[in-house]
Design an enzyme around this catalytic site. Sequence first.
Site, PDB file in Angstrom:
ATOM      1  N   LYS A 163       6.266 -15.670 -29.080  1.00  0.00           N
ATOM      2  CA  LYS A 163       6.358 -16.681 -28.013  1.00  0.00           C
ATOM      3  C   LYS A 163       6.400 -15.959 -26.671  1.00  0.00           C
ATOM      4  CE  LYS A 163       7.002 -21.178 -28.251  1.00  0.00           C
ATOM      5  NZ  LYS A 163       5.995 -21.945 -29.023  1.00  0.00           N
ATOM      6  N   THR A 175       6.709 -19.526 -33.899  1.00  0.00           N
ATOM      7  CA  THR A 175       7.007 -19.076 -32.535  1.00  0.00           C
ATOM      8  C   THR A 175       8.022 -20.032 -31.896  1.00  0.00           C
ATOM      9  OG1 THR A 175       5.197 -20.247 -31.417  1.00  0.00           O
ATOM     10  CG2 THR A 175       4.699 -18.066 -32.341  1.00  0.00           C
ATOM     11  N   ARG A 226      -0.192   4.445  11.168  1.00  0.00           N
ATOM     12  CA  ARG A 226      -0.887   3.280  10.602  1.00  0.00           C
ATOM     13  C   ARG A 226       0.142   2.349   9.998  1.00  0.00           C
ATOM     14  NH1 ARG A 226      -3.479   5.334   4.763  1.00  0.00           N
ATOM     15  NH2 ARG A 226      -1.546   6.207   3.964  1.00  0.00           N
ATOM     16  N   GLN A 278       0.182   8.916  -1.979  1.00  0.00           N
ATOM     17  CA  GLN A 278       0.425   9.855  -3.077  1.00  0.00           C
ATOM     18  C   GLN A 278       1.711  10.663  -2.831  1.00  0.00           C
ATOM     19  OE1 GLN A 278      -2.543   9.135  -1.729  1.00  0.00           O
ATOM     20  NE2 GLN A 278      -4.256   9.612  -3.087  1.00  0.00           N
ATOM     21  N   HIS A 285      -4.311  -2.679   2.722  1.00  0.00           N
ATOM     22  CA  HIS A 285      -4.806  -2.240   4.030  1.00  0.00           C
ATOM     23  C   HIS A 285      -4.585  -3.280   5.131  1.00  0.00           C
ATOM     24  CE1 HIS A 285      -6.508   1.088   1.882  1.00  0.00           C
ATOM     25  NE2 HIS A 285      -7.304   0.314   1.176  1.00  0.00           N
TER      26      HIS A 285
HETATM   27  O1  LIG Z   1      -2.482   7.172   1.438  1.00  0.00           O
HETATM   28  C1  LIG Z   1      -3.689   7.066   1.208  1.00  0.00           C
HETATM   29  N1  LIG Z   1      -4.225   7.683   0.127  1.00  0.00           N
HETATM   30  C2  LIG Z   1      -5.566   7.626  -0.176  1.00  0.00           C
HETATM   31  O2  LIG Z   1      -6.039   8.208  -1.181  1.00  0.00           O
HETATM   32  C3  LIG Z   1      -6.386   6.888   0.703  1.00  0.00           C
HETATM   33  N2  LIG Z   1      -7.712   6.588   0.713  1.00  0.00           N
HETATM   34  C4  LIG Z   1      -7.941   5.799   1.801  1.00  0.00           C
HETATM   35  O3  LIG Z   1      -9.060   5.317   2.104  1.00  0.00           O
HETATM   36  N3  LIG Z   1      -6.782   5.585   2.485  1.00  0.00           N
HETATM   37  C5  LIG Z   1      -5.792   6.245   1.814  1.00  0.00           C
HETATM   38  N4  LIG Z   1      -4.467   6.353   2.052  1.00  0.00           N
END
Ligand SMILES: O=c1[nH]c(=O)c2[nH]c(=O)[nH]c2[nH]1
Length: 318
Positions: free
Chosen positions: A13, A58, A185, A251, A279
Amino acid sequence: MSESVLTNTRYGKDLVRVFRVVRDGEFHQVVEYNVSVLLEGDIETSYTVADNSVVVATDSMKNITYYLAKISPHILSPERFALHLGTHIVSRYAHIHRAFITLERLRWSRIALGANDHPHPHSFIRDGNDRQTVEVEVDASAGKDKLSAKVTSGITDLLVLKSGGSAFHGFIHDEYTTLREVDDRVLSTSVDLTYTFAPLSLISPTDDKKLDFIVPEGFALGGVWDAVNVATRVRTATLDIFALDSSASVQATLFKMGQRVIAENAGVASVTYKLPNKHYIPVDMKYIGVDNTTPANAEVFVPVSAPSGLISATISRK
Ligand SMILES: O=c1[nH]c(=O)c2[nH]c(=O)[nH]c2[nH]1
């Protein structure tokens, strides 16, 4: 027909919605869960020869979930409740060997009143759309007296944004590159993370109805798997690093989040983050003679719902 074979079966379920109030006199605690209960076992004949004698309906799984929500002393801990539910089901039904309990906990935070933030005893607010998640697998395939479990917890849909403290440069420039390097940004992501505890063994219930549940060592309050405190620390660490890191990229910020989760939580074996890069694009206003695109003057942005980046990684204890 003879060229096909049934290779995998699991059923149950999904989306069982349950709310529980725990009353301690005037003072109440509440939880709201979305629960999924999926089972594996000797159930192949229900598929191959329409043999329903092996089927726990279920509908019954839904009823078990409500009953355990009523009687389980562990209802306020999503991990312990999921373990209790899975343990009960694999112990109660001889032919069911594995239970997969997935649970989302919705936010209901206590309302704080007045200048002193006085906590109200029974009033709550949905103060965020993020949900705490738990995935538990209770495995009885080695025998009903040798139960083991895997527990993975997490957070989903934790939406955050910072309007400064995020740069992105030094990436590969070639014929496909249109992105500009920026020192500043808008960075926004909807954090999805899961963290895994070490596998554990469970004590089988000994009562006739198989409703007893002994909390595994470490999962009680104060233990290394004290899930209430781990969940709080992981959320705090994620928000702290997001806010405080001078981000060089999603990253690099993600890795710092993972490192802190591992450092602060001895019971966590690994943590996986999935971070969409949502973005926000500065609007080009050159048509009207206004600079809105150089980073210092970028004030009006278009939030772009698609496409987004998607950055993920797992950070594990060495
Ligand atoms: O922090 C980011 N990592 C990316 O791999 C990436 N690629 C992108 O176009 N903008 C960003 N920003």
